[in-house]
Design a protein around this motif. Structure first.
Motif, PDB file in Angstrom:
ATOM      1  N   TYR A 178       0.765  -1.107   0.191  1.00 24.18           N
ATOM      2  CA  TYR A 178      -0.029  -0.109  -0.011  1.00 24.18           C
ATOM      3  C   TYR A 178       1.047   1.221   0.097  1.00 24.18           C
ATOM      4  O   TYR A 178       0.495   2.251  -0.584  1.00 24.18           O
ATOM      5  N   VAL A 179       2.127   1.116   0.553  1.00 18.58           N
ATOM      6  CA  VAL A 179       2.801   2.110   0.745  1.00 18.58           C
ATOM      7  C   VAL A 179       4.394   1.868   0.198  1.00 18.58           C
ATOM      8  O   VAL A 179       4.897   0.809   0.674  1.00 18.58           O
ATOM      9  N   PRO A 180       5.018   2.532  -0.825  1.00 18.05           N
ATOM     10  CA  PRO A 180       6.251   2.229  -1.141  1.00 18.05           C
ATOM     11  C   PRO A 180       7.512   2.396  -0.282  1.00 18.05           C
ATOM     12  O   PRO A 180       7.076   3.130   0.632  1.00 18.05           O
ATOM     13  N   LEU A 181       8.328   1.630  -0.194  1.00 17.15           N
ATOM     14  CA  LEU A 181       9.277   1.735   0.899  1.00 17.15           C
ATOM     15  C   LEU A 181      10.629   2.583   0.452  1.00 17.15           C
ATOM     16  O   LEU A 181      11.031   2.283  -0.772  1.00 17.15           O
ATOM     17  N   SER A 182      11.084   3.167   1.470  1.00 13.36           N
ATOM     18  CA  SER A 182      12.482   3.694   0.946  1.00 13.36           C
ATOM     19  C   SER A 182      13.488   2.674   0.791  1.00 13.36           C
ATOM     20  O   SER A 182      13.271   1.519   1.413  1.00 13.36           O
ATOM     21  N   GLN A 183      14.601   2.619   0.315  1.00 13.52           N
ATOM     22  CA  GLN A 183      15.860   1.671   0.204  1.00 13.52           C
ATOM     23  C   GLN A 183      16.191   1.256   1.673  1.00 13.52           C
ATOM     24  O   GLN A 183      16.018  -0.055   1.936  1.00 13.52           O
ATOM     25  N   LEU A 208      -0.920  -6.495  -3.898  1.00 14.76           N
ATOM     26  CA  LEU A 208      -0.106  -6.799  -5.131  1.00 14.76           C
ATOM     27  C   LEU A 208       0.297  -8.379  -5.555  1.00 14.76           C
ATOM     28  O   LEU A 208       0.741  -9.012  -4.720  1.00 14.76           O
ATOM     29  N   ALA A 209       0.291  -8.651  -6.718  1.00 15.44           N
ATOM     30  CA  ALA A 209       0.726  -9.705  -7.061  1.00 15.44           C
ATOM     31  C   ALA A 209       2.377  -9.880  -7.010  1.00 15.44           C
ATOM     32  O   ALA A 209       2.956  -8.760  -6.900  1.00 15.44           O
ATOM     33  N   PHE A 210       2.741 -11.045  -6.941  1.00 17.09           N
ATOM     34  CA  PHE A 210       4.167 -11.072  -6.686  1.00 17.09           C
ATOM     35  C   PHE A 210       5.049 -10.296  -7.750  1.00 17.09           C
ATOM     36  O   PHE A 210       6.215  -9.633  -7.344  1.00 17.09           O
ATOM     37  N   GLU A 211       4.920 -10.181  -8.850  1.00 18.77           N
ATOM     38  CA  GLU A 211       5.572  -9.584  -9.981  1.00 18.77           C
ATOM     39  C   GLU A 211       5.704  -8.145  -9.782  1.00 18.77           C
ATOM     40  O   GLU A 211       6.467  -7.292 -10.282  1.00 18.77           O
ATOM     41  N   ASP A 212       4.645  -7.668  -8.737  1.00 16.74           N
ATOM     42  CA  ASP A 212       4.846  -6.131  -8.705  1.00 16.74           C
ATOM     43  C   ASP A 212       5.408  -5.678  -7.312  1.00 16.74           C
ATOM     44  O   ASP A 212       5.350  -4.389  -7.020  1.00 16.74           O
ATOM     45  N   THR A 214       8.343  -5.576  -6.591  1.00 16.10           N
ATOM     46  CA  THR A 214       9.624  -4.690  -6.985  1.00 16.10           C
ATOM     47  C   THR A 214       9.345  -3.237  -6.843  1.00 16.10           C
ATOM     48  O   THR A 214      10.055  -2.536  -6.253  1.00 16.10           O
ATOM     49  N   SER A 215       7.718  -2.812  -7.161  1.00 15.29           N
ATOM     50  CA  SER A 215       7.793  -1.412  -6.978  1.00 15.29           C
ATOM     51  C   SER A 215       7.635  -1.060  -5.624  1.00 15.29           C
ATOM     52  O   SER A 215       7.722   0.190  -5.371  1.00 15.29           O
ATOM     53  N   VAL A 216       7.537  -1.856  -4.605  1.00 12.71           N
ATOM     54  CA  VAL A 216       7.363  -1.819  -3.377  1.00 12.71           C
ATOM     55  C   VAL A 216       8.899  -1.606  -2.645  1.00 12.71           C
ATOM     56  O   VAL A 216       9.374  -0.616  -1.914  1.00 12.71           O
ATOM     57  N   ARG A 221      16.863  -7.449  -6.970  1.00 11.22           N
ATOM     58  CA  ARG A 221      17.710  -8.287  -6.146  1.00 11.22           C
ATOM     59  C   ARG A 221      16.978  -8.525  -4.819  1.00 11.22           C
ATOM     60  O   ARG A 221      16.891  -9.672  -4.350  1.00 11.22           O
ATOM     61  N   LEU A 222      16.518  -7.341  -4.138  1.00  9.29           N
ATOM     62  CA  LEU A 222      16.150  -7.661  -2.762  1.00  9.29           C
ATOM     63  C   LEU A 222      14.773  -8.247  -2.671  1.00  9.29           C
ATOM     64  O   LEU A 222      14.375  -9.017  -2.081  1.00  9.29           O
ATOM     65  N   THR A 223      13.874  -7.848  -3.805  1.00  8.31           N
ATOM     66  CA  THR A 223      12.636  -8.444  -3.848  1.00  8.31           C
ATOM     67  C   THR A 223      12.642 -10.062  -3.951  1.00  8.31           C
ATOM     68  O   THR A 223      11.883 -10.804  -3.454  1.00  8.31           O
TER      69      THR A 223
END
Length: 258
Positions: A178-183, A208-212, A214-216, A221-223
């Motif tokens: 629901y909220v994008p995260l900082s690095q 979000l589906a798993f493929e999305d 990364t937007s969070v 790599r981290l995802t």
């Protein structure tokens, strides 16, 4: 205690039961004694009845304590979950998960679906079931957890918070996506999930589906590393359907308009 009280068996018994922390026996022994006398129940069974009452009350208080410690945003059991609103949801699997053996096996659950389809309700219901079975549970939103971790890092108590999260038998992370995260936030959240890998169970809810994802997390790599850990031992609950919160709101509006 006065001299008279010191020789009064009821006063002494009350004093000793308080010292032994047996409040239910203290409250019940006199009433149960009268009932057992009327029913012809012998002393061992009278004592057994008292001890069972104490155990039942102690278990109830322990469950309440675990529920308070979990910090659920609401009390929503699976009994009130509207399975009919989500015909594609595997109800048999959900009821099997409610036995909480997945926690003993340190498996994870990921509930995926649009907003309003009951993901949080389901997570709380499973968390309550775990509390009732004597397990330690924590509930937090993804954004709230990241904020807690960032504050703890700034105040030099991050390791203490991480240790307390790692000790939980079940950690529920609600509303991922629901909220994008900082690095930094993404890395802190990854560390929590990584520390729990094969040591404790985690429930994650996401719109979000798993493929999305990364937007969070902002990094493939981290995802990928996070999903590797979360999905190694996982039960995935697909909760696709119309928002039943919206349905309920429309139904209430219609009833008020009559």
């Amino acid at each position: 205690m006065s001299e008279t009280e010191a020789t009064d068996p009821k006063v002494l018994l009350g004093h000793h039961l308080k010292k032994l922390k047996l409040p239910t026996i203290l409250a019940e022994y006199d009433k149960q004694a009268r009932q057992c006398a009327e029913q012809g129940i012998d002393h061992p069974r009278y004592l057994l009845r008292l001890v069972e009452l104490e155990l039942i009350e102690r278990q109830r208080r322990n469950v309440e304590r675990r529920i308070r410690a979990a910090k659920f945003p609401a009390s929503k059991s699976l009994d009130s979950f509207e399975f009919k609103a989500l015909p594609d949801l595997n109800k048999v699997l959900v009821l099997e998960l409610a036995r909480c053996e997945f926690v003993i096996r340190r498996e994870n659950i990921i509930a995926l679906g649009p907003s309003g389809t009951g993901k949080t309700h389901l997570a709380i219901g499973l968390g309550l079931a775990a509390c009732q079975k004597g397990m330690t549970v924590g509930f937090v939103t993804a954004a709230g957890l990241v904020n807690q971790l960032a504050e703890a890092r700034d105040e030099k108590r991050l390791m203490r918070l991480q240790a307390s999260l790692a000790k939980l038998q079940l950690l529920i992370i609600d509303e991922l996506g629901y909220v994008p995260l900082s690095q930094t936030g993404a890395e802190l959240l990854f560390e929590v999930i990584s520390q729990r890998y094969e040591r404790g169970s985690t429930i994650v809810t996401s719109n979000l589906a798993f493929e999305d994802w990364t937007s969070v997390f902002g990094s493939e790599r981290l995802t990928g590393a996070l999903l590797d850990r979360l999905t190694h031992h996982v039960h995935i609950l697909e909760m696709n359907g119309d928002s039943y919160r919206l349905k309920q709101s429309k139904a209430r509006q219609a009833s008020h308009g009559r």
